[in-house]
Scaffold this motif. Sequence first.
Motif: not given
Length: 208
Positions: A167, A171, A174, A176-178, A184, A188
């Motif tokens: 996680l 994050t 950069g 993943v886009e939450w 996302a 993860v």
Amino acid sequence: MSSDQRAADAPGDGPSADDRRDRASVDADPEPDIDDVFDELEQLEELVDADEELQQVRETMRVLRRAHPRGTIGRLRDTFDSRDVGEAMVGSFVFGVPMVVEDGTLTIGRFIGRQPPLLALTVAFGVTLVLGILHAVEFRRFPEDLILGVVPVRLVSILLVAGGMALGLMTLWGRVEWTTPWIAAGQVTVTAIVMAVGASLGDVLPGT
């Protein structure tokens, strides 16, 4: 035959042939070590029925583990502690960095993130895989290290370390886009599974 030779062969003078064979057998046996003691105690643990006797055996094993860590490949050293956390973090990082930078991870995570049943199945697969590794190295030899006597602390800790690192890195870097939380989460999860395998191996192998 001379009198001296007859005297040397007379009964009662010197060790017999059987004695010499027994002595040679003893001399040929390898010297017992701490692993042999652990093996005997583990066998005794399976045989005793009385709770008091079982607790005495387990207490003896705990004392021996602290004084003489086992040196057998593929066996756990002791109950899960801060050193194991460090080993799990290293294993997670080494196994996980290629997953973090690989675009295939994002593609797979996007696929399972759009299908919650597949995401749940992937999580179950990861937990089963880590549990299988720990089962292979006899994690149940540490009954004092179970939550409520059922859930192993080692399993929970490894999953938390791997999940937290996946996680954090995904994050922080950069990847993943939450704004799309399910996708996302899938990305993860894929990374965390590989990290969990690395964490479990990182915990097990240095303890040899």
